[in-house]
Scaffold this motif. Structure first.
Motif, PDB file in Angstrom:
ATOM      1  N   UNK A 437      26.699  22.901  34.421  1.00 37.85           N
ATOM      2  CA  UNK A 437      25.603  22.109  34.402  1.00 37.85           C
ATOM      3  C   UNK A 437      24.565  22.286  35.501  1.00 37.85           C
ATOM      4  N   UNK A 438      24.958  22.597  36.625  1.00 37.10           N
ATOM      5  CA  UNK A 438      24.327  22.718  37.864  1.00 37.10           C
ATOM      6  C   UNK A 438      23.591  24.144  38.183  1.00 37.10           C
ATOM      7  N   UNK A 439      23.920  25.038  37.520  1.00 35.12           N
ATOM      8  CA  UNK A 439      23.356  26.413  37.337  1.00 35.12           C
ATOM      9  C   UNK A 439      24.384  27.147  38.064  1.00 35.12           C
ATOM     10  N   UNK A 440      25.410  26.777  38.884  1.00 32.73           N
ATOM     11  CA  UNK A 440      26.491  27.586  39.300  1.00 32.73           C
ATOM     12  C   UNK A 440      27.264  28.246  38.078  1.00 32.73           C
ATOM     13  N   UNK A 441      28.399  28.886  38.454  1.00 36.97           N
ATOM     14  CA  UNK A 441      29.156  29.563  37.459  1.00 36.97           C
ATOM     15  C   UNK A 441      30.713  29.470  37.746  1.00 36.97           C
ATOM     16  N   UNK A 442      31.552  28.907  37.206  1.00 39.21           N
ATOM     17  CA  UNK A 442      33.002  28.672  37.307  1.00 39.21           C
ATOM     18  C   UNK A 442      33.764  29.936  36.634  1.00 39.21           C
TER      19      UNK A 442
END
Length: 575
Positions: A437-442
């Motif tokens: 949701x914050x634009x990072x990638x898991x």
């Protein structure tokens, strides 16, 4: 970026004038390009976080410190948390002995904001299986329009981890409710499948449609490859379920299904709701709303809305054959409307190829990524690019699969970025990558290239921060009460923001909640919205025009600055 890391490189058609032409059946020659060097991007990597289960859900045989947990399936929730399904086992890496193999099917919530240490303890959720050995591993999954998550099928094990182990599909579905973090079984069983194996699905694909239905496609009835494929297709309607009616409707029987839609190996059929359905004049007399691709590498176009015979439901486009098999490839529906098919096990050349199919024109284009990948992950990003991560390969495959790559969906330019630091190992089969949701990638899981045993995948996750977050000031959506209500075809919605200006093209986007496993995301979607800025600090956004562009349900809304920096996302409920 780690100091001293290799520079990113950019692949574009004809960048250096070096081309390799492949003669491919039913297709024009494909031009594969070379690479040149570009200024490094300031992407960043979080630490590797190992997952443990030290609860008393399975006390028998639990090791000191808790079970080691391998994540395999991941679904983003509107809250920003991630619903993960996988396995737990006794040992970190000793998986050869009977006692060290996978033991417990486990589903849990992961909060990316809390991945601050070297390990994280997970709390399993009761999966509500009808049998003690029923697990959600290799189920189809994806969010419904009302926010619940549908898991169709799954696996039942006999002699798990022992000689003679058997893997069977399941004939029922389960619903996960984020409101209370619980599962429930769907009372009515699925119906499609071979004689005496009706409804049994393992590796089916869930696809959200333009309405309350989910298309449940294919899969297998048991371990053994396409010999045990389930060629049927059915619809799931949660509104009928909530009304006390049978939610399942079979639209293609196993007898009438097509083998081309089934993966050859343990994989998922790639199924997409087209944002612009083919009209009857270009669909052999019938509209085509869905595209699918299986192990043969052949694109099939499909009609799910009309009462049609099998012959009329499917359409095989004249040039729909990729020219290589689809096994081990990753895929995504791009913002351009093209379908990306990348990598695969067919050959070293296929492994490094990115193919783009346009269902509107029945044409293919191709570029060389210069990294051979099998079982990669593809993630749509809010700046419109697609991120390629992970994967494994064979000794004759080239490149470092620890290097992320981005692909521009308009120019097909491929940018290769530095490899992840402090970790020499790959993430192969059973890896995942998911937009947060914050634009990072898991990203997480996956078989280490030095380990060949399924059940011994990596028991860890880490977060990747794309370089777009370092390009300049980050815009911010302010005074937003979530969820924001939008209506398809409805009135404009106003948002207040800081740190503009917003970029003129694709500056406001909706991203569907990812639901990914086995190199394919069954729900991700990118929708650029029309907008205008009446005064600085206020943006008025026009909702999507129809449900083919954006099926009803939950999305994350991002605004992007003129430098391409995305805001943190906000939850939008699209009705």
């Amino acid at each position: 970026m780690t100091e001293g890391a290799i520079q990113p490189s950019v692949c574009r058609p004809g960048a250096l004038g070096l081309r390799v032409t492949l003669a491919i059946t039913l297709m024009s020659s494909l031009m594969l390009s070379a690479c040149d060097v570009k200024t490094p991007a300031a992407d960043a990597w979080g630490r590797v976080v190992e997952l443990r289960d030290d609860t008393d859900m399975w006390p028998k045989g639990k090791p000191m410190g808790g079970w080691w947990v391998t994540p395999i399936h991941a679904t983003l929730l509107p809250s920003g948390q991630v619903l993960i399904t996988g396995w737990s086992r006794r040992d970190h890496s000793d998986c050869e002995e009977e006692s060290g193999t996978r033991k417990n099917g486990v589903t849990f919530l992961l909060d990316p904001a809390k991945l601050t240490g070297n390990s994280s303890n997970v709390v399993p959720v009761d999966e509500q299986g009808s049998h003690a050995s029923d697990v959600l591993y290799c189920a189809g999954h994806g969010p419904l329009a009302d926010g619940r998550v549908l898991f169709s099928g799954g696996a039942r094990y006999e002699r798990l981890g022992k000689l003679g182990e058997s893997e069977l599909g399941l004939n029922y579905a389960r619903l996960y409710n984020p409101a209370d973090n619980s599962f429930m079984r769907v009372g009515k069983t699925m119906t499609g499948g071979p004689d005496r194996e009706e409804g049994i699905r393992w590796y089916p694909t869930n696809t959200r449609l333009a309405g309350s239905n989910v298309l449940v496609t294919g899969g297998f009835t048991r371990y053994g490859g396409s010999t045990f494929g389930n060629l049927s297709i059915e619809l799931f309607d949660y509104q009928r379920l909530d009304a006390g009616k049978n939610p399942w409707h079979l639209i293609v029987s196993h007898r009438d299904g097509l083998p081309d839609m089934t993966p050859e190996t343990l994989d998922y059929t790639h199924v997409y709701l087209l944002p612009s359905p083919l009209p009857p004049v270009r669909g052999n007399g019938f509209g085509r709303q869905v595209a699918m691709l299986g192990g043969s590498g052949k694109v099939l176009l499909f009609n799910y809305t009309d009462e049609l015979s099998r012959r009329d439901r499917f359409m095989a486009p004249l040039n729909g054959q990729r020219g290589a098999r689809g096994d081990g490839s990753t895929g995504a529906l791009l913002s351009s409307g093209e379908i990306l098919v990348l990598g695969g096990a067919d050959s070293p050349i296929t492994g490094q190829r990115a193919d783009f199919y346009d269902p509107q024109t029945d044409t293919w284009k191709s570029v060389n990524t210069n990294i051979g990948r099998i079982h990669a992950a593809s993630v749509l990003l809010p700046d419109g690019t697609v991120l390629i991560l992970n994967g494994d390969g064979r000794p004759d495959f080239v490149g470092d699969r620890r290097r992320p790559q981005t692909i521009d969906p308009v120019t097909h330019m491929v940018t290769s970025l530095p490899a992840w630091p402090d970790d020499p190992f790959e993430r192969g089969y059973h890896n995942f990558a998911l937009l947060l949701k914050d634009g990072r990638v898991l990203l997480g899981g996956g078989k280490d290239s030095e380990q060949s045993k399924v059940g011994c995948e990596r028991p860890d996750v880490r977060i990747y921060t794309p370089g777009y977050l370092s390009k300049g000031p980050r815009p911010s959506l302010v005074e937003v009460l979530e969820p924001v209500k939008m209506t398809v075809g409805g009135q404009e919605v106003s948002f207040h923001y800081t740190n503009g200006p917003i970029r003129s093209g694709h500056g406001v986007v909706l991203m569907a909640l990812g639901s990914t496993t086995h190199s394919f995301d069954q729900n991700q979607r990118y929708i650029a919205l029309d907008f205008h800025v009446p005064v600085a600090g206020t943006v008025k956004v026009t909702p999507p025009a129809n449900y083919f562009l954006a099926p009803a349900g939950d999305y994350i809304l991002f605004i992007l600055s003129d430098l391409g920096v995305p805001s943190e996302g906000k939850h939008v409920r699209l009705d």
